[in-house]
Enzyme design. Structure first.
Site, PDB file in Angstrom:
ATOM      1  N   ASP A 253      35.446  36.327  32.301  1.00 49.36           N
ATOM      2  CA  ASP A 253      36.709  35.978  32.952  1.00 49.36           C
ATOM      3  C   ASP A 253      36.950  36.967  34.085  1.00 49.36           C
ATOM      4  OD1 ASP A 253      39.258  34.225  32.567  1.00 49.36           O
ATOM      5  OD2 ASP A 253      40.008  36.238  32.950  1.00 49.36           O
ATOM      6  N   LEU A 254      37.408  36.448  35.225  1.00 47.11           N
ATOM      7  CA  LEU A 254      37.637  37.298  36.390  1.00 47.11           C
ATOM      8  C   LEU A 254      38.953  38.042  36.247  1.00 47.11           C
ATOM      9  CD1 LEU A 254      36.427  35.033  39.334  1.00 47.11           C
ATOM     10  CD2 LEU A 254      35.120  36.324  37.643  1.00 47.11           C
ATOM     11  N   ASP A 296      38.718  30.345  36.290  1.00 42.31           N
ATOM     12  CA  ASP A 296      37.895  31.510  36.642  1.00 42.31           C
ATOM     13  C   ASP A 296      37.110  32.008  35.430  1.00 42.31           C
ATOM     14  OD1 ASP A 296      40.132  32.377  35.287  1.00 42.31           O
ATOM     15  OD2 ASP A 296      40.365  34.213  36.437  1.00 42.31           O
TER      16      ASP A 296
END
Length: 649
Positions: A253-254, A296
């Site tokens: 996950d960003l 994302d």
């Protein structure tokens, strides 16, 4: 003219059509050469002893032998995959050889004509006619070959018959010519239909492939999508269950992407996601499968039996793709990435369980080791069970009976006045004991329970405020799930309206994390609350990312400086400079400023000197139950406290 010439050409550009022509012709070749051989043997046998041996034995033997050799060659090619260039050469050779063989058979048949009687002449005529018709049918899918063979046989033969001067032969020649024209017409139609069928199958296959791509490939990044990820994960999980196959599942996950997306727009966000996919592919190897799961979030499958150290090395390599900032459309964006891993079969043998545990490891990484890889462990499993127990207990208890509030005072040291209290949730359960707010609130936020808990606590808080002096305000926290739920916001409005408390005495505290989840919906919720007269404070300022972007875009009334900057403010100049910068920012933007986590008189003196007088922390008082608030108010006194004067003095 071009259309006529195209009838005699092999379409070398249409690879699918050439492959279909070869496949169809290879099935009909044995029949073609069987017909030629049988007809030739029959014709030669009726002329034995009448015509020379070279015409009845040698020449037909050569022709039949050539047919047998060609038949064997085609049978050997039957199941081979032929490259397009080789297919084109083979088909062109068939066209040339078909014409040559046809002319050879015709020349041989006509060479027998002078040696026979009327019945044998009829056999020759039958031989030529039936052979041509048979060849046309067998060569129907290779139109140029059929046309060339027909032209090299029928044209000379018709001329021969017309020139014979025999009325019967002339009639047969004209008849054969007309029948051949009709056969050619049928040939052209059928070959065209065959080509159209092949092209239609090509288009169907192309559309099928495109549909498969759309169903299994993420259109933005061209990576495999969530569907393909879970399909592959299910296959490997089954292998883990039945054959103890070892592999690794990861969820990436960003960190900070939401802020970039909100600040610069979805176009920039999409390009960041696309470049992220490209960077991930560059650091992956043949054992790694990278997919975009949505938003994302990216999925990783490492089909190899790696140990923990090797998995962490893979995770470090994945996280390193974010070391360099993203330069998009003249904008430089710095984001990070956290990744959680689950090792199969140790962490589970079903796709759902492995994904959930990798996702929990990711949650743990984002909470405590942001920007680093974390592997799901036994400790995490214990924690999951504990959280599951908490969730189950929250669902079955009487929330109104077990939940309570403690209140921590907020003071203005400049005027030595108590200005308000922050309401802090507490939960005591007979079985679990005291459960930390950070734990049960976090559990509730991941479920639909948080809205109900917020409403219960808000009613209790407003009931407490009703007994306070009018000059004191209430500071109340709303979670991310509260702010994005229109139903919860409407319930909050109704609770406040029915309480009789002046909304101007209520400050709603929100965190940067809440704002980053769904900025537009959060902004609409805050607009509704502000329209009632409530004020909005940004809590834990500086603990998240891109804070200034939200300060710029939101209509705030107050900023609360995170306690992390206060802890070392007496020893670190950087901490003092940061706090000073935020205080000046608040002054310039006409926001109130509150410093949290104040614990010593020295910190009070430094913060006062930096320009902020409103503070909160253990130095003034620990959070207290409602039963102690009235006594604290009376003891503190609205006129001031000598201890505060001394600390600020």
């Amino acid at each position: 003219m071009n259309n006529t010439l195209n009838l005699f050409r092999i379409d070398a550009e249409n690879h699918e059509l050439m492959g279909a022509q070869l496949a169809a012709f290879s099935r009909q070749v044995p029949l073609l050469y069987f017909i030629l051989s049988v007809n030739s043997i029959a014709l030669a046998s009726t002329h034995l002893g009448i015509a020379p041996t070279i015409l009845t034995v040698v020449f037909p033997g050569v022709l039949v032998g050539a047919c047998a050799i060609r038949c064997l060659i085609w049978l050997q090619r039957r199941n081979r995959v032929v490259e397009p260039k080789a297919a084109a050469r083979t088909l062109r050779a068939t066209v040339v050889l078909g014409g040559a063989l046809g002319f050879a058979f015709l020349a041989w048949a006509l060479s027998l004509f002078p040696y026979g009687d009327t019945s044998r002449h009829g056999h020759i005529l039958f031989f030529v006619g039936i052979t041509v018709v048979s060849c046309i049918f067998c060569l129907m899918h290779v139109r140029p070959a059929a046309l060339i063979l027909t032209g090299t046989v029928i044209a000379p033969f018709v001329v021969f018959l017309l020139a014979s001067g025999d009325v019967v032969h002339i009639a047969i020649g004209l008849n054969l010519f007309l029948v051949t024209v009709a056969m050619i017409y049928i040939l052209i139609i059928c070959s065209g239909q065959f080509a159209a069928m092949v092209n239609g199958q090509m288009e169907t296959r192309r559309l099928s492939n495109e549909n498969f791509r759309l169903a299994n490939v993420d259109s933005l990044t061209d990576l495999p999508n969530r569907r393909q990820f879970f399909h592959r994960l299910s296959i490997l999980a089954e292998q883990a269950r039945t054959a103890n196959h070892r592999f690794v599942v990861g969820v990436l996950d960003l960190d900070g992407f939401k802020a970039v997306n909100d600040l610069y727009g979805h176009g920039v966000g999409d390009r960041v996601l696309k470049e992220t996919g490209q960077r991930l592919l560059k650091v992956s190897d043949d054992t790694q499968f990278i997919a975009r799961l949505g938003g994302d979030e990216f999925g990783i499958i490492v089909d190899a039996g790696l140990g923990s150290e090797a998995v962490l090395a893979v995770g470090a390599r994945i996280c390193s793709v974010f070391d360099a900032p993203f330069s998009v459309a003249g904008i430089v964006a710095k984001i990070g990435g956290s990744v959680g891993f689950a090792l199969a079969p140790d962490a589970g043998t079903t796709a759902e369980l492995l994904y959930e545990r990798a996702d929990y490891a990711l949650y743990h990484a984002k909470a405590r080791y942001r920007g680093q890889p974390v592997i799901f462990s036994r400790e995490h499993e214990v924690e999951i069970r504990k959280l599951s127990t908490i969730e189950h207990t929250l669902r079955r208890i009487d929330l109104d009976a077990e939940l309570s509030l403690h209140f921590q005072p907020i003071v203005n040291v400049g005027t030595s006045r108590l200005v308000g209290f922050e309401a802090l949730a507490r939960w005591h359960n007979p079985e679990l004991g005291n459960v930390a707010p950070g734990v049960f609130i976090s559990v509730a936020e991941r479920t639909e329970l948080i809205g109900t808990i917020t409403q219960v606590l808000l009613r209790k808080a407003l009931s407490a405020v009703s007994s306070w002096p009018d000059g004191l305000f209430l500071s109340f926290n709303l979670s991310m799930r509260d702010l994005i739920s229109q139903g919860t916001i409407l319930q909050i409005v109704a609770i406040i309206e029915s309480s009789g408390i002046d909304p101007r005495r209520i400050i709603i505290e929100v965190t940067e994390t809440a704002l980053m989840q769904d900025y537009e919906r959060v902004q609409e919720s805050l607009r509704i609350l502000r329209s009632m007269g409530l004020k909005v404070a940004l809590d834990d300022f500086g603990s998240g990312q891109s804070s200034l972007s939200y300060v710029h875009q939101l209509s705030l009334d107050k900023i609360k400086i995170d306690r992390g900057f206060v802890r070392n403010i007496a020893m670190q100049e950087n901490a003092r400079n940061i706090v000073k910068t935020v205080i000046d920012l608040c002054r310039n933007l006409k926001f109130d400023c509150v410093v949290e986590g104040v614990e010593t008189a020295e910190q009070v003196e430094i913060i006062s000197r930096l320009g902020c007088s409103t503070m909160q922390g253990y130095f003034f008082a620990r959070p207290m139950p409602q039963g102690e608030v009235e006594a604290f108010i009376a003891d503190f006194g609205l006129s001031g406290d000598r201890r505060l004067v001394a600390a600020a003095g």
